[in-house]
Write an enzyme that holds these catalytic residues in place. Structure first.
Site, PDB file in Angstrom:
ATOM      1  N   LYS A  28       0.874  -1.185   0.197  1.00 25.70           N
ATOM      2  CA  LYS A  28      -0.107   0.020   0.021  1.00 25.70           C
ATOM      3  C   LYS A  28       0.926   1.180   0.084  1.00 25.70           C
ATOM      4  O   LYS A  28       1.317   1.546   0.991  1.00 25.70           O
ATOM      5  CB  LYS A  28      -1.015   0.000   1.176  1.00 25.70           C
ATOM      6  CG  LYS A  28      -2.032  -0.773   1.098  1.00 25.70           C
ATOM      7  CD  LYS A  28      -1.615  -2.434   2.075  1.00 25.70           C
ATOM      8  CE  LYS A  28      -2.787  -3.232   2.102  1.00 25.70           C
ATOM      9  NZ  LYS A  28      -2.185  -4.562   2.772  1.00 25.70           N
ATOM     10  N   ASP A  80       4.337  13.469  -7.105  1.00 21.54           N
ATOM     11  CA  ASP A  80       5.255  14.398  -7.658  1.00 21.54           C
ATOM     12  C   ASP A  80       6.593  13.889  -6.749  1.00 21.54           C
ATOM     13  O   ASP A  80       7.492  14.785  -7.067  1.00 21.54           O
ATOM     14  CB  ASP A  80       5.092  15.678  -6.892  1.00 21.54           C
ATOM     15  CG  ASP A  80       3.503  16.357  -7.664  1.00 21.54           C
ATOM     16  OD1 ASP A  80       3.308  15.973  -8.869  1.00 21.54           O
ATOM     17  OD2 ASP A  80       2.993  17.104  -7.212  1.00 21.54           O
ATOM     18  N   HIS A 120      -5.989  -4.478  12.182  1.00 18.84           N
ATOM     19  CA  HIS A 120      -5.575  -4.642  10.945  1.00 18.84           C
ATOM     20  C   HIS A 120      -4.029  -3.986  10.797  1.00 18.84           C
ATOM     21  O   HIS A 120      -3.363  -3.981   9.759  1.00 18.84           O
ATOM     22  CB  HIS A 120      -6.292  -3.993   9.836  1.00 18.84           C
ATOM     23  CG  HIS A 120      -5.950  -4.495   8.572  1.00 18.84           C
ATOM     24  ND1 HIS A 120      -5.236  -3.807   7.489  1.00 18.84           N
ATOM     25  CD2 HIS A 120      -6.248  -5.607   7.918  1.00 18.84           C
ATOM     26  CE1 HIS A 120      -5.033  -4.340   6.361  1.00 18.84           C
ATOM     27  NE2 HIS A 120      -5.736  -5.553   6.469  1.00 18.84           N
ATOM     28  N   LYS A 175      -0.001  -3.130  11.137  1.00 22.78           N
ATOM     29  CA  LYS A 175       1.573  -3.856  10.996  1.00 22.78           C
ATOM     30  C   LYS A 175       2.457  -2.823  11.603  1.00 22.78           C
ATOM     31  O   LYS A 175       3.346  -2.018  10.527  1.00 22.78           O
ATOM     32  CB  LYS A 175       1.525  -4.063   9.432  1.00 22.78           C
ATOM     33  CG  LYS A 175       0.639  -5.205   9.016  1.00 22.78           C
ATOM     34  CD  LYS A 175      -0.324  -4.186   8.171  1.00 22.78           C
ATOM     35  CE  LYS A 175      -1.507  -4.986   7.479  1.00 22.78           C
ATOM     36  NZ  LYS A 175      -2.061  -6.107   8.072  1.00 22.78           N
ATOM     37  N   ASP A 192      13.009  -0.105  21.907  1.00 19.11           N
ATOM     38  CA  ASP A 192      13.724   1.019  22.699  1.00 19.11           C
ATOM     39  C   ASP A 192      12.978   2.288  22.275  1.00 19.11           C
ATOM     40  O   ASP A 192      11.831   2.554  22.136  1.00 19.11           O
ATOM     41  CB  ASP A 192      14.969   0.762  22.345  1.00 19.11           C
ATOM     42  CG  ASP A 192      15.696  -0.773  23.054  1.00 19.11           C
ATOM     43  OD1 ASP A 192      15.088  -1.065  23.918  1.00 19.11           O
ATOM     44  OD2 ASP A 192      16.872  -0.953  22.639  1.00 19.11           O
TER      45      ASP A 192
END
Length: 412
Positions: free
Chosen positions: A124, A129, A297, A299, A304
């Site tokens: 995704k 530009d 959903h 990820k 640290d």
């Protein structure tokens, strides 16, 4: 199998001078992306796994259509399995306006069923530009906004400025453009881009040729260096043996290792699979939280005080061994601290912490199950190589008909 014409070098060099802004859920993400496309002057490159003809898909459609009509070069790549049955009118109106609309390996149906379920184009990415980028786990569908209801997804992406955007542009262009197209409109050079912030970053991808384990490798290196905290929020969690081993080692040497997983999964098997690992992780000191408000959903992860990652890659066999994925790795204390605050809010207000089973309640069957799953996982990368491979194609929709014709191969 023919290799793709373009392959990024192994992702290991930090690029300085970037700015990252965390975008949480569709309410943050969609307005930023649509506004960026509306302001595009030269080029929009967009890749997504899912694009639906719903209210979100229609908003994206309108922004892309308007950009193409005012002369912006627009390229869209969707996955044929993740974005099935888009109406001819949806695709055709974009193509007629000049949008280069491509479908990754749409495949053929057998008895009405789609068989190309593995080796998906799961990235995704948006680049506008060559100066503004977006990357994360959010697809273009109405289930990424809260008014969808109890099944609305909790998810994350980032808005990116700085030299790393040029790498993202270079990658997305090489994935779909013919060589003569790339020569006519060369991508920006990362070294020539002015700094937008203080963050160092790596743009890292996973494919089935030269970069089969790059994303997992960055995770494992970070876990190996963890000293005081690790937080991983991942929707589909069933990683390999080495990944689990590094999590356990980090917890055993005193790091506060926390894992946020789905408590209200969109697919029941997700919770079942992750649950097989709970005992093994809990016994090492890993804290596990299940997010229960709605399907998770996301990820994302942090280690640290300054290491973070956001992207499309889950920590399961599909993402780590089969799908085409993309993440950014970020070194920036301010971003890390902000992400930690948002994930802490999730754990404190919307999660159930899983408790370790008391020793007296432990039984041999559960011990055997945990041991077997943990050690069998070490062989999955080899097994994945035995799965059927094919030569995926990227097809380009034709003007006036919304039909598609093959335009080239892609990494499988």
């Amino acid at each position: 199998m023919k290799r793709p014409a373009f392959s990024l070098p192994r992702s290991s060099r930090w690029v300085p001078g970037n700015q990252f802004e965390l975008l949480e859920n569709g309410e943050d993400f969609f307005p930023r992306v649509f506004n960026a496309i509306t302001k595009a002057r030269r080029e929009v490159m967009l890749e997504t796994f899912i694009l639906f003809d719903d209210k979100i898909g229609q908003e994206l459609h309108a922004a892309l259509l308007a950009a193409a009509q005012r002369g912006v070069e627009v390229h869209v790549l969707v996955d044929g399995f993740g974005s099935p049955d888009l109406p001819d009118t949806f695709v055709g109106s974009l193509v007629d306006a000049g949008v280069r609309f491509r479908i990754f390996d749409p495949g053929r149906r057998f008895l009405g069923q789609r068989l190309n379920m593995l080796r998906r184009m799961h990235r995704k990415i948006v680049v506008v530009d060559g100066e503004l980028g977006f990357i994360g786990g959010i697809n273009y569908s109405a289930d990424h906004v809260a008014d969808f209801g109890p099944e609305a997804k909790q998810d994350y992406a980032v808005q990116v400025r700085g030299p790393i955007v040029a790498q993202m542009q270079h990658f997305t262009r090489e994935a779909v453009l013919h060589r003569n197209e790339r020569k006519r409109h060369p991508a920006l050079d990362a070294a020539s881009q002015s700094h937008a912030g203080t963050a160092h970053a790596i743009f890292v991808t996973r494919d089935n040729h030269d970069h089969q384990s790059d994303i997992e490798r960055h995770y494992r290196v970070a876990l190996r260096s963890a000293r005081h905290r690790v937080v991983i929020a991942n929707a589909y969690f069933f990683p390999g043996y080495r990944f689990i081993r590094e999590m356990r080692r980090a917890a055993k040497r005193g790091a506060d290792v926390r894992l946020i997983l789905q408590g209200q999964p969109d697919m029941p098997i997700v919770k079942t699979a992750a649950g097989l690992l709970y005992d093994h992780l809990l016994r090492a000191g890993v804290r596990i939280y299940e997010y229960c408000d709605r399907p998770l959903h996301g990820k994302v992860a942090l280690v640290d005080d300054d290491w973070s990652t956001v992207g499309s890659s889950n920590l399961d066999p599909l993402s780590l061994s089969l799908n085409l994925e993309a993440n950014v790795i970020i070194r920036d204390r301010a971003f890390n601290d902000h992400l930690y605050g948002r994930l802490s809010h999730l754990m404190e207000n919307s999660c159930k912490q899983i408790e370790a089973v008391a020793p007296g309640r432990w039984n041999g069957l559960r011990l055997l199950r945990s041991y077997a799953v943990f050690h069998l996982m070490r062989w999955f990368p080899a097994w994945a190589g035995w799965l059927p491979k094919h030569q995926p194609t990227i097809t380009l929709a034709n003007p006036g008909t919304a039909a598609a014709e093959p335009t080239g191969s892609a990494t499988a």
